[in-house]
Scaffold this motif. Structure first.
Motif: not given
Length: 380
Positions: A11-16
């Motif tokens: 989730l974090t990698q995708t949004t960053v």
């Protein structure tokens, strides 16, 4: 495997990277899907026809290599699981207002409870499937609320403004790197789905698992792109949470709590199960007590998080480092695919071997590049 890959880091990698690359991130997603499918097709087929787990295959290729692979997988899995526990605590905080550490403790207890059930394997499978559907359904709702520029994203899939190697290797690492691709391969062995006669189902399963994770990635990307395209800035302390809140208000924020908790707990379960599966064949005692070792693995991850914590940059970093294990793991499998003492009279398709060799070379190059140029940028 799919729900193991869809964790807090995912989730974090995708949004960053969506905030950084905007619509061009769709090209990164396409490249990662191609690499993911090639890697997983090869690895799952060799595990199935050899009817052995990856560490035993590696030891058959070169004595001692399996122990090295197991050590890398377990170490990476433990680091990843600290992030998963952190995400579970964050989800509990958003959803119920719990202190993050209290939420982490309760979530760890839920994950342990799954392994204390008599039919632990079936319980794990059903829990992962239900939570997977919940995550995708809620993310689709937020995506439509965000009203993303779909046409631009489609165009940039094939004509990106920039190509980010660190983003590609991080996504691959977060989907099939480290322990993740083996979460499904080893589960198939334990479920009795093995041998040449099982290959059609193994192939379908390997591709569909990547498909499920990729669909979730695309929906989340479009949701984040819709928010960023409207001029909003994501909270650097919790980028995915701000996507859901900015797109759908307080309701969206609560939805994020459910998605984050579900993603985290299923990843905790998958990570612990797979990491321990890499050492359980080394000694009869480890095999006999593997469920208790899994429980210890989850407990250790929880205690590390409570004492240390896991920031956003580390979640991105672990995905990148996990991808460095993939060339070794896939390379070993490709060698094993052509050893009769390992696979018997099975003939591995030439196109899969070529596809696999290309991925090993590409991931090795991108891994070295990201170590030298990309990863240090995360900490500037």
């Amino acid at each position: 495997m799919a729900t193991s890959s869809i964790g807090p880091g995912f989730l974090t990698q995708t949004t960053v990277f969506t905030e950084k690359l905007l619509a061009s991130f769709s090209f990164v997603i396409l490249m990662s899907i191609i690499i993911d499918i090639g890697a997983q097709l090869n690895i799952w087929r060799i595990i199935a026809v050899s009817e052995k787990r990856a560490q035993d295959i590696a030891n058959d290729v070169l004595p001692g290599l399996g122990y090295l692979l197991a050590a890398l997988i377990v170490a990476g899995g433990l680091a990843f699981n600290v992030g998963n526990i952190a995400g579970a605590g964050l989800g509990g905080n958003v959803l119920l207002g719990l202190d993050i550490k209290v939420g982490a403790l309760l979530s760890g207890a839920v994950a342990i409870g799954i392994f204390l059930v008599r039919e632990a394997g079936k319980a794990m499978d059903h829990f992962a499937q239900i939570m997977g559907f919940v995550m995708i359904g809620l993310t689709v709702y937020v995506m439509f609320t965000a009203q993303p520029p779909v046409g631009e994203a489609l165009m940039k899939t094939f004509a990106p403004d920039q190509i980010d190697i660190l983003a590609i290797i991080t996504l691959v690492g977060g989907t099939v790197g480290g322990y993740i691709t083996f979460a499904g391969g080893h589960r198939l062995i334990d479920a009795g789905l093995k041998g040449k006669e099982a290959l059609p189902e193994v192939t379908r399963s390997s591709v569909s698992a990547i498909g499920i994770a990729s669909i979730m990635r695309i929906f989340l990307f479009l949701a984040a792109l819709g928010v960023v395209a409207q001029g909003f800035t994501l909270d650097p302390g919790n980028p995915p949470a701000s996507v859901f809140r900015l797109a759908a208000g307080d309701i969206g924020y609560k939805i994020f709590g459910i998605v984050m908790w579900a993603a985290a707990v299923t990843s905790v379960v998958g990570c612990a199960y797979t990491s321990v599966s890499f050492i359980r064949t080394f000694h009869p005692t480890l095999e006999k007590y593997h469920n208790w070792i899994i429980i210890g693995f989850i407990t250790a991850s929880t205690l590390v998080f409570i004492s240390v914590g896991q920031p956003v940059k580390i979640l991105v970093l672990v995905g990148s480092l996990n991808a460095l294990i993939l060339p070794l793991a896939l390379g070993v499998m490709l060698v094993a695919a052509h050893r009769a003492k390992i696979v018997g009279d099975y003939k591995h398709p030439l196109w899969m071997t070529i596809f696999g060799i290309f991925i090993v070379i590409a991931m090795s190059y991108m891994g070295v590049y990201s170590l030298v140029n990309g990863i240090p940028q995360l900490f500037k």
